[in-house]
Enzyme design. Structure first.
Site, PDB file in Angstrom:
ATOM      1  N   GLY A   1      42.939  23.486  46.659  1.00 21.20           N
ATOM      2  CA  GLY A   1      42.433  22.959  47.924  1.00 21.20           C
ATOM      3  C   GLY A   1      42.085  24.098  48.864  1.00 21.20           C
ATOM      4  O   GLY A   1      42.347  24.041  50.063  1.00 21.20           O
ATOM      5  N   HIS A   2      41.499  25.138  48.306  1.00 17.38           N
ATOM      6  CA  HIS A   2      41.070  26.280  49.105  1.00 17.38           C
ATOM      7  C   HIS A   2      40.093  27.123  48.291  1.00 17.38           C
ATOM      8  O   HIS A   2      39.900  26.878  47.093  1.00 17.38           O
ATOM      9  CB  HIS A   2      42.272  27.137  49.544  1.00 17.38           C
ATOM     10  CG  HIS A   2      43.060  27.708  48.410  1.00 17.38           C
ATOM     11  ND1 HIS A   2      44.282  27.204  48.012  1.00 17.38           N
ATOM     12  CD2 HIS A   2      42.803  28.727  47.564  1.00 17.38           C
ATOM     13  CE1 HIS A   2      44.739  27.893  46.995  1.00 17.38           C
ATOM     14  NE2 HIS A   2      43.852  28.815  46.687  1.00 17.38           N
ATOM     15  N   ALA A   3      39.503  28.102  48.962  1.00 17.60           N
ATOM     16  CA  ALA A   3      38.646  29.083  48.286  1.00 17.60           C
ATOM     17  C   ALA A   3      39.130  30.468  48.673  1.00 17.60           C
ATOM     18  O   ALA A   3      39.860  30.637  49.657  1.00 17.60           O
ATOM     19  CB  ALA A   3      37.192  28.900  48.711  1.00 17.60           C
TER      20      ALA A   3
ATOM     21  N   ARG B   1      38.521  25.380  44.800  1.00 16.76           N
ATOM     22  CA  ARG B   1      39.198  24.943  43.574  1.00 16.76           C
ATOM     23  C   ARG B   1      40.241  23.882  43.851  1.00 16.76           C
ATOM     24  O   ARG B   1      40.908  23.890  44.892  1.00 16.76           O
ATOM     25  CB  ARG B   1      39.839  26.114  42.812  1.00 16.76           C
ATOM     26  CG  ARG B   1      41.211  26.604  43.286  1.00 16.76           C
ATOM     27  CD  ARG B   1      41.189  27.436  44.511  1.00 16.76           C
ATOM     28  NE  ARG B   1      40.207  28.492  44.457  1.00 16.76           N
ATOM     29  CZ  ARG B   1      40.410  29.666  43.848  1.00 16.76           C
ATOM     30  NH1 ARG B   1      41.569  29.937  43.323  1.00 16.76           N
ATOM     31  NH2 ARG B   1      39.469  30.576  43.864  1.00 16.76           N
TER      32      ARG B   1
END
Ligand code: TYD
Length: 134
Positions: free
Chosen positions: A48-50, A96
């Site tokens: 839940g981040h990049a 992702r």
């Protein structure tokens, strides 16, 4: 570096079992950090981040899980990691989400840099705007 790609990890098998090897030079980055996800609930979603600059190599050393990626520009990618004989080379600049963890699965991550919270983008809209500015 190009997009995300599955790489076959060299292994050596004999009567005692199999040994996977990520030797110097196998990955297109020097490993600065290793971490692993374990005891992940089958209901859980991770990620839940990049990352702005971090490159990673993810291996399902036990069990399986799914990886969903977005480049923030409308292109999505999906991978199912289910073998310690392969890993996902994940360049920077991809949102992702990891899910569908099988019971007892372990996600081993080799990373190109030490932990740095400044390298994360944790809001998808900010990520998409950041990608469009590049
Ligand atoms: P996070 O990267 O959000 O985990 P995931 O992507 O697997 O869902 O990290 C979870 C927590 O752990 C967060 O508080 C940051 C911390 N953390 C570290 O301190 N060092 C590390 O190397 C990593 C990967 C996370």
């Amino acid at each position: 570096m190009a997009g995300p790609v599955l790489l076959n990890v060299p292994t050596i098998e004999d009567s005692r079992g199999e040994l996977g090897i990520v030797d110097t030079g196998f990955l297109p980055f020097a490993i600065a950090r290793i971490y692993y996800l374990f005891d992940v609930s089958t209901q859980s979603t991770r990620g839940g981040h990049a990352h702005k600059t971090l490159t990673q190599f993810l291996v399902a050393v036990s069990g399986s899980f799914s990886v969903e990626l977005s480049d923030g520009l409308g292109n999505d990618f999906a991978f199912s990691l289910r073998s310690p004989r392969e890993g996902l080379l994940l360049p920077p600049g991809f949102w992702r989400q990891l899910s569908d963890f099988s019971s007892g699965s372990v996600c081993l991550v080799m990373a190109s840099q030490p932990y740095n919270p400044e390298d994360y983008i944790r809001e998808f809209g900010q990520f998409a705007a950041w990608k469009q500015r590049r």
